[in-house]
Design a protein around this motif. Structure first.
Motif, PDB file in Angstrom:
ATOM      1  N   ASN A  22      30.193  60.410  54.004  1.00  0.00           N
ATOM      2  CA  ASN A  22      29.054  59.501  54.119  1.00  0.00           C
ATOM      3  C   ASN A  22      29.485  58.053  53.907  1.00  0.00           C
ATOM      4  OD1 ASN A  22      26.240  58.701  54.253  1.00  0.00           O
ATOM      5  ND2 ASN A  22      26.360  58.471  52.033  1.00  0.00           N
ATOM      6  N   LEU A  23      30.242  57.793  52.837  1.00  0.00           N
ATOM      7  CA  LEU A  23      30.650  56.416  52.552  1.00  0.00           C
ATOM      8  C   LEU A  23      31.626  55.876  53.585  1.00  0.00           C
ATOM      9  CD1 LEU A  23      30.942  56.559  48.663  1.00  0.00           C
ATOM     10  CD2 LEU A  23      29.269  55.279  50.010  1.00  0.00           C
ATOM     11  N   LEU A  24      32.582  56.691  54.017  1.00  0.00           N
ATOM     12  CA  LEU A  24      33.530  56.234  55.040  1.00  0.00           C
ATOM     13  C   LEU A  24      32.817  55.923  56.353  1.00  0.00           C
ATOM     14  CD1 LEU A  24      36.665  58.541  54.654  1.00  0.00           C
ATOM     15  CD2 LEU A  24      36.631  56.051  54.521  1.00  0.00           C
ATOM     16  N   SER A  25      31.982  56.847  56.808  1.00  0.00           N
ATOM     17  CA  SER A  25      31.295  56.642  58.089  1.00  0.00           C
ATOM     18  C   SER A  25      30.319  55.476  58.016  1.00  0.00           C
ATOM     19  CB  SER A  25      30.599  57.925  58.549  1.00  0.00           C
ATOM     20  OG  SER A  25      29.613  58.319  57.620  1.00  0.00           O
ATOM     21  N   LYS A  26      29.695  55.261  56.866  1.00  0.00           N
ATOM     22  CA  LYS A  26      28.781  54.129  56.696  1.00  0.00           C
ATOM     23  C   LYS A  26      29.534  52.802  56.799  1.00  0.00           C
ATOM     24  CE  LYS A  26      25.342  52.215  53.541  1.00  0.00           C
ATOM     25  NZ  LYS A  26      24.710  52.343  52.226  1.00  0.00           N
ATOM     26  N   ALA A  27      30.693  52.713  56.142  1.00  0.00           N
ATOM     27  CA  ALA A  27      31.495  51.486  56.192  1.00  0.00           C
ATOM     28  C   ALA A  27      31.921  51.179  57.622  1.00  0.00           C
ATOM     29  CB  ALA A  27      32.716  51.621  55.285  1.00  0.00           C
ATOM     30  N   ILE A  28      32.255  52.207  58.374  1.00  0.00           N
ATOM     31  CA  ILE A  28      32.683  52.027  59.765  1.00  0.00           C
ATOM     32  C   ILE A  28      31.509  51.584  60.628  1.00  0.00           C
ATOM     33  CG2 ILE A  28      33.511  53.293  61.802  1.00  0.00           C
ATOM     34  CD1 ILE A  28      35.165  54.987  59.648  1.00  0.00           C
ATOM     35  N   LEU A  29      30.375  52.212  60.469  1.00  0.00           N
ATOM     36  CA  LEU A  29      29.175  51.867  61.225  1.00  0.00           C
ATOM     37  C   LEU A  29      28.711  50.450  60.919  1.00  0.00           C
ATOM     38  CD1 LEU A  29      26.891  52.784  63.135  1.00  0.00           C
ATOM     39  CD2 LEU A  29      25.678  53.622  61.098  1.00  0.00           C
ATOM     40  N   GLU A  30      28.732  50.067  59.653  1.00  0.00           N
ATOM     41  CA  GLU A  30      28.279  48.730  59.247  1.00  0.00           C
ATOM     42  C   GLU A  30      29.124  47.619  59.851  1.00  0.00           C
ATOM     43  OE1 GLU A  30      28.186  48.951  54.969  1.00  0.00           O
ATOM     44  OE2 GLU A  30      26.112  49.717  54.974  1.00  0.00           O
ATOM     45  N   GLN A  31      30.367  47.913  60.222  1.00  0.00           N
ATOM     46  CA  GLN A  31      31.225  46.902  60.844  1.00  0.00           C
ATOM     47  C   GLN A  31      31.117  46.920  62.368  1.00  0.00           C
ATOM     48  OE1 GLN A  31      32.294  44.639  58.953  1.00  0.00           O
ATOM     49  NE2 GLN A  31      31.818  45.804  57.113  1.00  0.00           N
ATOM     50  N   GLY A  32      30.239  47.775  62.908  1.00  0.00           N
ATOM     51  CA  GLY A  32      30.033  47.820  64.356  1.00  0.00           C
ATOM     52  C   GLY A  32      31.084  48.624  65.094  1.00  0.00           C
ATOM     53  N   CYS A  33      31.722  49.548  64.411  1.00  0.00           N
ATOM     54  CA  CYS A  33      32.749  50.376  65.035  1.00  0.00           C
ATOM     55  C   CYS A  33      32.253  51.806  65.192  1.00  0.00           C
ATOM     56  CB  CYS A  33      34.028  50.342  64.201  1.00  0.00           C
ATOM     57  SG  CYS A  33      34.801  48.710  64.158  1.00  0.00           S
ATOM     58  N   ASN A  34      33.030  52.599  65.917  1.00  0.00           N
ATOM     59  CA  ASN A  34      32.645  53.963  66.240  1.00  0.00           C
ATOM     60  C   ASN A  34      33.805  54.910  65.948  1.00  0.00           C
ATOM     61  OD1 ASN A  34      30.904  55.968  67.439  1.00  0.00           O
ATOM     62  ND2 ASN A  34      32.212  55.883  69.242  1.00  0.00           N
ATOM     63  N   ILE A  35      33.482  56.066  65.356  1.00  0.00           N
ATOM     64  CA  ILE A  35      34.495  57.105  65.145  1.00  0.00           C
ATOM     65  C   ILE A  35      34.612  57.892  66.443  1.00  0.00           C
ATOM     66  CG2 ILE A  35      35.125  59.184  63.866  1.00  0.00           C
ATOM     67  CD1 ILE A  35      33.435  58.052  61.526  1.00  0.00           C
ATOM     68  N   GLU A  36      35.777  57.813  67.098  1.00  0.00           N
ATOM     69  CA  GLU A  36      35.986  58.504  68.369  1.00  0.00           C
ATOM     70  C   GLU A  36      36.571  59.896  68.185  1.00  0.00           C
ATOM     71  OE1 GLU A  36      37.318  56.937  71.875  1.00  0.00           O
ATOM     72  OE2 GLU A  36      35.808  55.352  71.833  1.00  0.00           O
ATOM     73  N   ASP A  37      37.377  60.088  67.139  1.00  0.00           N
ATOM     74  CA  ASP A  37      37.996  61.381  66.895  1.00  0.00           C
ATOM     75  C   ASP A  37      38.258  61.484  65.402  1.00  0.00           C
ATOM     76  OD1 ASP A  37      39.120  63.850  67.388  1.00  0.00           O
ATOM     77  OD2 ASP A  37      40.814  63.100  68.552  1.00  0.00           O
ATOM     78  N   SER A  38      38.235  62.706  64.871  1.00  0.00           N
ATOM     79  CA  SER A  38      38.485  62.860  63.442  1.00  0.00           C
ATOM     80  C   SER A  38      38.961  64.257  63.120  1.00  0.00           C
ATOM     81  CB  SER A  38      37.207  62.567  62.644  1.00  0.00           C
ATOM     82  OG  SER A  38      36.219  63.542  62.900  1.00  0.00           O
ATOM     83  N   ARG A  39      39.654  64.355  61.995  1.00  0.00           N
ATOM     84  CA  ARG A  39      40.059  65.621  61.409  1.00  0.00           C
ATOM     85  C   ARG A  39      39.806  65.476  59.923  1.00  0.00           C
ATOM     86  NH1 ARG A  39      40.427  65.806  66.038  1.00  0.00           N
ATOM     87  NH2 ARG A  39      41.906  66.832  67.403  1.00  0.00           N
ATOM     88  N   MET A  40      39.098  66.413  59.352  1.00  0.00           N
ATOM     89  CA  MET A  40      38.791  66.374  57.926  1.00  0.00           C
ATOM     90  C   MET A  40      38.909  67.780  57.362  1.00  0.00           C
ATOM     91  SD  MET A  40      35.362  64.056  58.004  1.00  0.00           S
ATOM     92  CE  MET A  40      35.167  62.860  59.334  1.00  0.00           C
ATOM     93  N   THR A  41      39.482  67.879  56.157  1.00  0.00           N
ATOM     94  CA  THR A  41      39.620  69.190  55.538  1.00  0.00           C
ATOM     95  C   THR A  41      39.873  69.036  54.041  1.00  0.00           C
ATOM     96  OG1 THR A  41      40.680  71.350  55.758  1.00  0.00           O
ATOM     97  CG2 THR A  41      42.115  69.425  55.888  1.00  0.00           C
ATOM     98  N   VAL A  42      39.631  70.107  53.327  1.00  0.00           N
ATOM     99  CA  VAL A  42      39.981  70.173  51.914  1.00  0.00           C
ATOM    100  C   VAL A  42      41.252  71.008  51.825  1.00  0.00           C
ATOM    101  CG1 VAL A  42      39.268  70.962  49.632  1.00  0.00           C
ATOM    102  CG2 VAL A  42      37.573  69.969  51.196  1.00  0.00           C
ATOM    103  N   LEU A  43      42.268  70.439  51.191  1.00  0.00           N
ATOM    104  CA  LEU A  43      43.559  71.107  50.981  1.00  0.00           C
ATOM    105  C   LEU A  43      43.787  71.178  49.483  1.00  0.00           C
ATOM    106  CD1 LEU A  43      45.563  69.169  53.715  1.00  0.00           C
ATOM    107  CD2 LEU A  43      44.763  71.533  53.860  1.00  0.00           C
ATOM    108  N   GLY A  44      43.745  72.389  48.930  1.00  0.00           N
ATOM    109  CA  GLY A  44      43.785  72.512  47.469  1.00  0.00           C
ATOM    110  C   GLY A  44      42.532  71.832  46.930  1.00  0.00           C
ATOM    111  N   GLY A  45      42.708  70.928  45.976  1.00  0.00           N
ATOM    112  CA  GLY A  45      41.582  70.167  45.445  1.00  0.00           C
ATOM    113  C   GLY A  45      41.444  68.788  46.054  1.00  0.00           C
ATOM    114  N   GLU A  46      42.203  68.528  47.118  1.00  0.00           N
ATOM    115  CA  GLU A  46      42.204  67.202  47.742  1.00  0.00           C
ATOM    116  C   GLU A  46      41.464  67.221  49.072  1.00  0.00           C
ATOM    117  OE1 GLU A  46      43.726  64.475  46.085  1.00  0.00           O
ATOM    118  OE2 GLU A  46      43.802  66.035  44.551  1.00  0.00           O
ATOM    119  N   PHE A  47      40.784  66.116  49.367  1.00  0.00           N
ATOM    120  CA  PHE A  47      40.123  65.934  50.652  1.00  0.00           C
ATOM    121  C   PHE A  47      41.018  65.046  51.499  1.00  0.00           C
ATOM    122  CE2 PHE A  47      37.236  63.632  53.524  1.00  0.00           C
ATOM    123  CZ  PHE A  47      36.626  64.709  54.137  1.00  0.00           C
ATOM    124  N   ALA A  48      41.306  65.486  52.715  1.00  0.00           N
ATOM    125  CA  ALA A  48      42.148  64.709  53.629  1.00  0.00           C
ATOM    126  C   ALA A  48      41.357  64.417  54.895  1.00  0.00           C
ATOM    127  CB  ALA A  48      43.412  65.485  53.964  1.00  0.00           C
TER     128      ALA A  48
END
Length: 179
Positions: A22-48
């Motif tokens: 939510n926070l990452l996508s909000k920061a990107i949207l607020e600057q007038g940019c668009n997420i074209e592609d993404s990969r997101m996952t939880v690895l162990g206890g870390e979010f990547a």
């Protein structure tokens, strides 16, 4: 003549907690940019997360300038790099590779070596481990997308790949990517 798009690749890693996307996508949207592609996952206890963000050079610069504050807010390590559009010079056929076997070291390296030796590009890869039903045997699964040069003899490549995997005791499939 169409102008070439400008992109920013962002890679972020940190302890998993609700609200990161939510926070990452909000920061990107607020600057007038668009997420074209993404990969997101939880690895162990870390979010990547890896994001390909499209925008004008100045809006991408605003995101780059906001990274130190985002790192602080999200308690993540964030790196970024400017990039352009992907070159499309070669005629490549998209193929899917699925491999399952008992888990052991070297599977990814063996598969990567097979394709690298034949100048076949790995474009996407996802791996996972799990316990086999009923026995609990540690299993390994990998899904790979490759770009095979259109002038390569596919039947010969498939046969060579299947023989290679059989020699390593890997259950494998190489087929055209669907969809």
């Amino acid at each position: 003549m169409a102008t070439q798009k400008t992109y920013l690749v962002i890679s972020a890693l940190g302890e998993d907690h609700p609200g990161i996307v939510n926070l990452l996508s909000k920061a990107i949207l607020e600057q007038g940019c668009n997420i074209e592609d993404s990969r997101m996952t939880v690895l162990g206890g870390e979010f990547a997360v890896m994001l390909l963000i499209e925008g004008k050079w100045n809006t991408l610069a605003k995101i780059e300038n906001a990274i130190p504050e985002l790192q602080r807010q999200l308690n993540m390590t964030i790196i970024s790099k400017r990039t352009g559009e992907r070159a499309t010079g070669r005629n490549l056929l998209p193929y899917a590779v699925d491999v399952v076997s008992m888990d052991h070291p070297g599977i990814v390296n063996n598969l990567a070596g097979f394709f690298a030796d034949r100048a076949i590009n790995i474009e996407d890869m996802a791996t996972s481990t799990y316990a086999a039903a009923h026995t609990g045997t540690p299993m390994f699964a990998v899904h790979i997308t490759v770009g095979i040069p259109s002038d390569m003899h596919i039947a010969g490549l498939r046969e060579e790949f299947m023989d290679y995997c059989d020699g390593l005791n890997l259950d494998a499939v190489l087929e055209p990517l669907k969809g």
